[in-house]
Design an enzyme around this catalytic site. Structure first.
Site: not given
Ligand code: NAP
Ligand code: MG
Length: 506
Positions: A195, A248-249, A252-253, A270, A304, A402
């Site tokens: 996804k 990701g965040s 969500v992790g 990660e 990240c 972050e």
């Molecule tokens: P996120 O919400 O953690 O999204 C990452 C992925 O997880 C997306 O594909 C997201 O779908 C999916 N997701 C969201 N909720 C989920 C659930 N309950 N179960 C399974 N998958 C789910 O990150 P974001 O909203 O894009 O960004 C928010 C913050 O996360 C950023 O500001 C940053 O601090 C952090 N972040 C960290 C990294 C990293 O590399 N470590 C990367 C991106 C963001 P959607 O497409 O609907 O969001």
């Protein structure tokens, strides 16, 4: 994780065509491009113009079930389980070759969809190809083991694919994050349902059109587009999924670990960080200023491993803040397709609002040396000024949370022990860097830092050959390098009795 491999960037990329009707994409399930069963679509934006450039299927649980069924069937039967490691390697090499051939158009699409500068998009796409090549070679280097058991027996450890992998990725390095997950999974013999992030699904959908040509059987890789709640969550709880790989965040992790617990899936995470970039007074000053700026502002700070906590020895602190801020003000922000651009817009309105909010928090918590607002010269697009806060206390929110945008916090320190203490005083442990000409000091600090990646006199170069992942709340498991394929393998112990009469009590 700014990738800065030595691979040459793709050739000149044409400027974006005039905006026409949004391009309609389909997702990829069981070897076919399909719509979701509801036939619903959602818009995808160019963050530099705020215009809709594409529409992609708005999938839901029923579509997830279809993709998982395809991946399950491809893993359990069909040609995939019979495919040799050599065949899987060749498929990956063909994918690498195709990515190189299409590099210019992939980079263009990545740039338009994510807002990252074209030159960085070119690096990313070159790294995508390198990643497929690396795991293409690794497919035939997955080795088992003979265990020296104290009996007349042959004891073996076999490495076998885990099964169906759900792969959920963010928007900061869209196709590269897909490559980091798909390449080792294919090499290992797994099947995948990936996804992409809702903001940036385009390059991976484009990439999906290479899979059949490369010889990948239907169902081995499936791409389902949609949102976290409607696609991510059903994927994670699906009983036919064996493993979840997530970037990701942290929020969500944590939800993923809880959801995966019901069926005890293997999980790798990660999750980003608040990485310290530590500068001692004996570091090369010019290199240090560049390293501090690149470490935190590359890819608009949407990294990240961003070096967002800049720790500076008191002896050079005032000079450092001044030089860094002066240079930050010269960083060229602008349309990402222009080759001179060093920073583009943030990926989305949400991310823009989030980073703007942190800029305001920072103004209350510390002193501002550069930036602090949106880019005044651009009326459209999610441009945020590179922002530097100094005299930051490590307990401030801007030093602990972050931000995932171009916001640097500069923190003074007075001794090696003090630097280590501040550096490790964080819930995260993804990356860190230390700058010094004294190798004894640098290595002492390397040993003391609780982080999965530590650079010395550099920050951010990332290589597919070396493991990537975090300590503490930055996640668990490792991607890239030989570790990357281990996360897609199970170990089977096989005991072959060599006695004519088996040993036993009866
Ligand atoms: P996120 O919400 O953690 O999204 C990452 C992925 O997880 C997306 O594909 C997201 O779908 C999916 N997701 C969201 N909720 C989920 C659930 N309950 N179960 C399974 N998958 C789910 O990150 P974001 O909203 O894009 O960004 C928010 C913050 O996360 C950023 O500001 C940053 O601090 C952090 N972040 C960290 C990294 C990293 O590399 N470590 C990367 C991106 C963001 P959607 O497409 O609907 O969001
Ligand atoms: Mg999200």
């Amino acid at each position: 994780m700014a990738s800065q491999s030595k691979t040459k960037p793709a050739k000149e990329v044409k400027a974006a065509k005039a905006v026409g009707a949004p391009r309609k994409f389909k997702m990829y399930i069981n070897g076919e491009f399909v719509e979701g069963h509801r036939r619903a679509f959602f818009p995808v934006y160019d963050p530099s113009t705020e215009q809709v450039i594409a529409e992609v299927p708005d999938a839901d649980e029923q579509d997830v079930n279809r993709a998982v069924a395809a991946a399950r069937a491809a893993f359990d039967s069909g040609p995939w389980p019979q495919t040799t490691a050599q065949d899987r390697g060749r498929i990956l090499f063909r994918l690498a070759e195709r990515v190189r051939k299409e590099a210019a158009s992939l980079a263009n699409l990545e740039c338009r969809n994510s807002g990252k500068p074209i030159t960085e998009a070119e690096y990313d796409i070159a790294d995508v190809a390198t990643c497929f090549e690396y795991y293409g070679g690794m497919a035939t280097k997955v080795l088992g083991q003979v265990n020296p058991v104290p009996d007349n027996a042959l004891s073996l450890s076999l490495r076998e694919p885990i099964g169906v992998a759900a792969q959920i990725i963010p928007w900061n390095f869209p196709l590269l994050m897909a490559a980091w997950k798909l390449a080792p999974a294919i090499a290992a013999g797994c099947t995948c349902v990936l996804k992409p992030a809702e903001q940036t699904p385009l390059t991976v959908l484009e990439f999906a059109s290479y899979l059949t040509d490369a010889g990948l059987p239907p169902g081995v890789v499936n791409i389902v587009t949609g949102f976290g709640e409607t696609v991510g969550a059903p994927l994670v709880r699906h009983p036919d999924v064996d493993k979840v790989a997530f970037t990701g965040s942290g929020e969500v992790g944590k939800a993923i670990v809880k959801a995966a617990a019901d069926t005890l899936k293997r999980v790798t995470l990660e999750l980003g960080g608040k990485s310290p970039n530590i500068f001692f007074a004996d570091a090369d000053f010019e290199a240090a200023i560049d390293g501090a700026l690149f470490g935190v502002f590359v890819n608009q700070g949407e990294v990240c491993s961003a070096g967002s906590r800049i720790l500076v020895e008191k002896k050079i602190y005032p000079k450092f803040v001044e030089a860094m801020s002066a240079k930050a003000k010269t960083i060229r922000l602008g349309p990402p397709l222009e080759r001179e651009t060093k920073m583009g817009p943030l990926v989305s309105k949400d991310q823009f609002d989030r980073v703007r909010a942190y800029q305001e928090i920072g103004k209350k918590e510390a002193k501002t040396a550069a930036g602090g607002g949106r880019l005044a010269s651009q009326s459209k697009g999610y441009y945020v000024e590179p922002t530097i806060f100094y005299d930051v206390d490590n307990s401030a929110r801007i030093a602990r949370e972050e931000i995932f945008g171009p916001v640097a916090t500069v923190i003074p320190f007075d001794s090696e022990a003090n630097a280590i203490k501040i550096a490790n005083d964080t819930q995260f442990g993804l990356a860190a860097a230390v700058w010094s000409r004294d190798i004894f000091k640098a290595f002492r600090v390397v040993k003391a830092l609780r982080a999965g990646i530590v650079w010395v006199n550099h920050m951010q170069p990332t290589y597919v050959e070396a493991p990537w992942g975090g300590y503490k709340q930055s996640g668990f498991g490792r991607e890239l390098g030989p570790n990357g394929i281990d996360e897609y393998l199970e170990t089977k112990q096989v005991h072959i009795n060599l006695n004519e009469q088996p040993i036993g009590w009866y």
